[in-house]
Design an enzyme around this catalytic site. Structure first.
Site, PDB file in Angstrom:
ATOM      1  N   LYS A 180      41.118  22.048 -54.596  1.00 29.09           N
ATOM      2  CA  LYS A 180      42.557  21.831 -54.800  1.00 29.09           C
ATOM      3  C   LYS A 180      43.026  22.007 -56.245  1.00 29.09           C
ATOM      4  O   LYS A 180      44.050  21.453 -56.658  1.00 29.09           O
ATOM      5  CB  LYS A 180      43.006  20.440 -54.279  1.00 29.09           C
ATOM      6  CG  LYS A 180      42.563  20.101 -52.878  1.00 29.09           C
ATOM      7  CD  LYS A 180      42.495  21.266 -51.923  1.00 29.09           C
ATOM      8  CE  LYS A 180      43.861  21.777 -51.501  1.00 29.09           C
ATOM      9  NZ  LYS A 180      43.668  23.029 -50.664  1.00 29.09           N
ATOM     10  N   HIS A 202      32.764  25.664 -54.964  1.00 29.81           N
ATOM     11  CA  HIS A 202      33.191  24.345 -55.443  1.00 29.81           C
ATOM     12  C   HIS A 202      31.977  23.497 -55.816  1.00 29.81           C
ATOM     13  O   HIS A 202      32.110  22.316 -56.114  1.00 29.81           O
ATOM     14  CB  HIS A 202      33.950  23.588 -54.345  1.00 29.81           C
ATOM     15  CG  HIS A 202      35.250  24.202 -53.923  1.00 29.81           C
ATOM     16  ND1 HIS A 202      36.224  24.595 -54.814  1.00 29.81           N
ATOM     17  CD2 HIS A 202      35.758  24.458 -52.683  1.00 29.81           C
ATOM     18  CE1 HIS A 202      37.255  25.069 -54.130  1.00 29.81           C
ATOM     19  NE2 HIS A 202      37.001  24.997 -52.847  1.00 29.81           N
ATOM     20  N   SER A 261      46.841  16.460 -53.504  1.00 29.39           N
ATOM     21  CA  SER A 261      46.669  17.733 -52.803  1.00 29.39           C
ATOM     22  C   SER A 261      45.491  17.639 -51.824  1.00 29.39           C
ATOM     23  O   SER A 261      45.566  18.119 -50.685  1.00 29.39           O
ATOM     24  CB  SER A 261      46.425  18.852 -53.823  1.00 29.39           C
ATOM     25  OG  SER A 261      46.281  20.104 -53.197  1.00 29.39           O
TER      26      SER A 261
HETATM   27  P1  A3P Z   1      49.388  21.472 -53.791  1.00 31.74           P
HETATM   28  O1  A3P Z   1      48.734  20.860 -52.590  1.00 31.74           O
HETATM   29  O2  A3P Z   1      49.605  20.492 -54.901  1.00 31.74           O
HETATM   30  O3  A3P Z   1      50.634  22.234 -53.456  1.00 31.74           O
HETATM   31  P2  A3P Z   1      42.939  25.410 -53.918  1.00 31.74           P
HETATM   32  O4  A3P Z   1      43.304  26.845 -53.762  1.00 31.74           O
HETATM   33  O5  A3P Z   1      41.964  25.152 -55.001  1.00 31.74           O
HETATM   34  O6  A3P Z   1      42.583  24.788 -52.606  1.00 31.74           O
HETATM   35  O7  A3P Z   1      44.249  24.654 -54.446  1.00 31.74           O
HETATM   36  C1  A3P Z   1      45.368  24.488 -53.615  1.00 31.74           C
HETATM   37  C2  A3P Z   1      46.522  23.994 -54.467  1.00 31.74           C
HETATM   38  O8  A3P Z   1      46.977  25.066 -55.305  1.00 31.74           O
HETATM   39  C3  A3P Z   1      47.700  23.569 -53.633  1.00 31.74           C
HETATM   40  O9  A3P Z   1      48.350  22.556 -54.399  1.00 31.74           O
HETATM   41  C4  A3P Z   1      48.486  24.864 -53.578  1.00 31.74           C
HETATM   42  O10 A3P Z   1      49.834  24.704 -53.230  1.00 31.74           O
HETATM   43  C5  A3P Z   1      48.338  25.330 -55.008  1.00 31.74           C
HETATM   44  N1  A3P Z   1      48.607  26.763 -55.182  1.00 31.74           N
HETATM   45  C6  A3P Z   1      48.191  27.779 -54.417  1.00 31.74           C
HETATM   46  N2  A3P Z   1      48.665  28.961 -54.874  1.00 31.74           N
HETATM   47  C7  A3P Z   1      49.399  28.669 -55.968  1.00 31.74           C
HETATM   48  C8  A3P Z   1      50.167  29.448 -56.882  1.00 31.74           C
HETATM   49  N3  A3P Z   1      50.267  30.766 -56.752  1.00 31.74           N
HETATM   50  N4  A3P Z   1      50.812  28.786 -57.884  1.00 31.74           N
HETATM   51  C9  A3P Z   1      50.721  27.465 -58.019  1.00 31.74           C
HETATM   52  N5  A3P Z   1      50.022  26.671 -57.191  1.00 31.74           N
HETATM   53  C10 A3P Z   1      49.364  27.258 -56.171  1.00 31.74           C
END
Ligand code: A3P
Length: 303
Positions: A56, A116, A146
């Protein structure tokens, strides 16, 4: 095929929501834990690049940026398959779905690999071969919120329970992949002996172009200014949220239910304020200060 990835026949799958299984003390999704032994035989190639994150923290965002860099900004090429098929997920395993190791065998060099894993579980070959690592770290408060929403929608995880109990488990390292605190610290320390570009989600939000240029320099690549601008545009939260090849909506609802919480949820800094109570925030900060003492880098929980 690899590109259909998780979209295969979920009805054949064993029940989801299994308890986490500890490997060397790190709680993992059961199917991931079961692949750990085999994973230690993984052979890295010298031109592999590893995207490493605690869950996340912006993994998918970095994955899309990296694929765009490798494809020279060609949007049609980046649309060739869902992000989880373009950037193999090293330790991924789930019945009825090609595991990360298999996807990797079908991926031509130069490969971009996602993990991860904490360092104690990382296949040695990645370290021995001095594989370039791009690490993305995000502030703990936004990560835990998140993660809680992700546990609810992504059913490879156990049931998260209440927010209150999930928060305690996170602080105790009793969530999938273990302690956030340990993760961000040990990968930071790795910079001393290994090529690691350590980036922050908050910096990427603040100035994505600046951070993409750091990546290009680290990789020894260059792209025309317009291409960098195109990458910034294409990898914005809004664009990725509406892009089925980036937003995980191609995964069956049985495994990820976007009606509970979309994978592309908010993508902001400071959303934790909508979930933490003031008391929880104070409790969290006190514990954080203790566990992070002596840490020579800081996170921004708001900008
Ligand atoms: P939130 O749940 O706070 O919205 P991962 O890819 O490591 O699983 O992380 C997911 C998090 O990154 C989520 O956060 C998601 O919305 C956010 N995320 C994904 N793409 C993004 C982007 N282009 N810009 C900003 N945040 C992004």
């Amino acid at each position: 095929s690899t590109s259909s990835g998780m979209a295969q026949n979920p009805s054949n799958m064993e029940p989801l929501r299994k308890p986490l299984v500890p490997v060397k003390g790190i709680p993992l999704i059961k199917y991931f834990a079961e692949t750990m032994e085999q994973l230690q035989n993984f052979t890295a190639w010298p031109d592999d690049v590893l995207i490493s994150t605690y869950p996340k923290s912006g993994t998918t965002w970095m994955s899309e940026i990296m694929d765009m860099i490798y494809q020279g900004g060609k949007l049609d090429k980046c649309g060739r398959a869902p992000v989880y098929a373009r950037i193999p997920f090293l330790e991924f395993s789930c019945p009825g779905v090609p595991p990360g190791l298999e996807t990797l065998k079908e991926t031509p060099a130069p490969r971009i690999i996602k993990t991860h894993l904490p360092l104690s579980l990382l296949p040695q070959s990645l370290l021995d071969q001095k594989i370039k690592v791009i690490y993305v770290a995000r502030n703990a408060k936004d990560v835990v919120v998140s993660y809680y929403n992700f546990y609810k929608m992504a059913k490879l995880h156990p049931d998260p329970g209440t927010w209150e109990s999930f928060l305690e488990n996170f602080m105790d390292g009793k969530v999938s992949y273990g302690s956030w605190y340990q993760h961000v610290k040990e990968w930071w320390e790795l910079r001393r002996t290994h090529p690691v570009l350590y980036l922050f989600y908050e910096d990427m939000k603040e100035n994505p172009k600046r951070e993409i240029k750091k990546i290009l320099e680290f990789l020894g690549r260059s792209l025309p200014e317009e291409t960098v601008d195109l990458i910034v545009h294409h990898t914005s939260f809004k664009k990725m949220k509406e892009n089925p090849m980036a937003n995980y909506t191609t995964i069956p609802t049985e495994v990820m239910d976007h009606t509970i919480s979309p994978f592309m949820r908010k993508g902001t800094i400071g959303d934790w304020k909508n979930t933490f109570t003031v008391a929880q925030s104070e409790h969290f900060d006190a514990h954080y200060a203790k566990i992070m003492t002596g840490c020579d880098f800081t996170f921004r929980c708001q900008i």
